[in-house]
Enzyme design. Sequence first.
Site, PDB file in Angstrom:
ATOM      1  N   SER A 155       0.825  -1.216   0.000  1.00 26.29           N
ATOM      2  CA  SER A 155       0.000   0.000   0.000  1.00 26.29           C
ATOM      3  C   SER A 155       0.854   1.259   0.000  1.00 26.29           C
ATOM      4  O   SER A 155       0.381   2.325  -0.393  1.00 26.29           O
ATOM      5  CB  SER A 155      -0.910   0.014   1.239  1.00 26.29           C
ATOM      6  OG  SER A 155      -1.817  -1.055   1.184  1.00 26.29           O
ATOM      7  N   GLU A 188      -4.482  -2.810  -6.872  1.00 28.67           N
ATOM      8  CA  GLU A 188      -4.756  -1.449  -7.383  1.00 28.67           C
ATOM      9  C   GLU A 188      -5.251  -0.526  -6.286  1.00 28.67           C
ATOM     10  O   GLU A 188      -6.116   0.317  -6.514  1.00 28.67           O
ATOM     11  CB  GLU A 188      -5.789  -1.507  -8.523  1.00 28.67           C
ATOM     12  CG  GLU A 188      -5.245  -2.027  -9.816  1.00 28.67           C
ATOM     13  CD  GLU A 188      -4.239  -1.074 -10.436  1.00 28.67           C
ATOM     14  OE1 GLU A 188      -4.080   0.041  -9.921  1.00 28.67           O
ATOM     15  OE2 GLU A 188      -3.593  -1.480 -11.408  1.00 28.67           O
TER      16      GLU A 188
END
Length: 388
Positions: A142, A367
């Site tokens: 992340s 994503e």
Amino acid sequence: MDPYAPPDYLLIDDLLTDEEKLVRGTVREFVDQRVLPIIAKCFREERFPAELLPEIAGLGLLGANLEGYGCAGLSNLAYGLVLAELERGDSGLRSFVSVQGSLAMYAIHSLGSEEQKERWLPPMARGEKIGCFGLTEPDFGSNPSGLQTRARRVADEYVLSGNKMWITNGSIADLAVVWARQDDEIVGFIVEKGSPGFSTTLQKGKWSLRASVTSELHFEDCRIKASAKMPKALGLKAALSCLNQARAGISWGAIGAASACYSEALQYSKSRIQFGKPIGAFQLVQAKLVDMLTEITKAQLVAHRLSVLKDQGKARPEMISLAKRNNVAMALEVARTARDILGANGVTDEYCVGRHMANLESVKTYEGTHDIHTLIIGNDITGHAAFA
Ligand code: TGC
Ligand code: FAD
């Protein structure tokens, strides 16, 4: 087989042009005829259906919303419709197309030199060269700003060292778009398969996206020509700008997976008899189906509006986050509810709901995880970044 008719309760099809419907219809037929008959077996065997690649390329689906260099130049809306159809087949197939077109090709198209574009984009559009996109590392998912892969300039070469993980298409790719740290700046390279010191390892044992290739990339003093550096790939911002393309596409793709699950559950509810009636005649089952249809319809409107804004150059990254976050969470919830409506049959691969449900767990994470998108939007509306 009857042509597939996805849920379209608010007649969103009326907002589409004949050309957009034609593009979607062509991909719909491809998915019905070529993907659905084999995909459960591919998922079971943990195999990417590479045999479909020539047809996918022949339909112009690789880098389809890019201009020039042999790409189809579709609108973002038409491209979204394509991705929804592909993900109705399987998220793994849509992942392949997203990574090839929206990450690897887009990166070269927007950040590469003219020479890099001319060299790589036409064969990638023809499916002759496969690309992957290496941003994530074992310790930095992340938070890619901390990535550790290093690039050193030595004479007329760069030397890369480090590892990437969870890279879609990695082991089948002819080239990898790789993000690395040079001095204190994040920069991007095109690394060719066969470069000395570059190797890949297939990540096996996934229970999600089993029809998609996921790999580690290893760079052990990997030497590449200085010309492999992408001139405009400077800073984390450049890497993140590529994600916008893929995230917007995923917001459409998820609708395809959700629609497949809803349609299967609706059909099943009409034929499965319990207590002397089709289960679809019970109020509780109807409530589930109605909630699914409502959420899919809302997601269709979000994706449609986002694409229109994107085509007008008005889609901000935070808007894209809202669409990815909402539509993937919606699809996962729809898949879980559809699985429930199918009872025990929902846990077999004779039906698509379990496969979609498992796939969507990855889609929720990659994503940008659901929660990272929450924080992106939270930052946008409050002005307070809550990431760290
Ligand atoms: P932060 O300070 O917020 O941003 C750094 C600079 O980048 C700009 N920026 C963006 N620009 C364009 N598009 C975006 N989406 C952008 N997001 C940020 C930002 O304005 C800033 O610009 P500047 O001019 O001030 O330098 O950076 P941060 O380190 O605080 O990180 C923010 C955060 C957490 C949102 C970001 O790191 C993030 O998005 N993390 C998630 C990582 C992620 O999504 N990885 C995906 C890897 S690829 C993949 O998963 C492929 S899956 C396969 C498939 O698609 O099928
Ligand atoms: P982490 O970042 O470790 O997150 C773990 C959990 O902590 C999550 O719930 C997350 O939301 C939460 N969390 C993290 N930070 C915060 C915070 N600040 N506040 C609150 N919660 C937080 N990457 C590529 O570069 N290229 C690819 O092609 C690619 N393909 C992929 C294919 C698959 C099948 C999968 C599963 C992943 C792929 N990825 C790829 C990697 C993907 O982008 C990352 O998995 C994702 O960004 C999350 O990183 P992580 O898995 O390290 O989770």
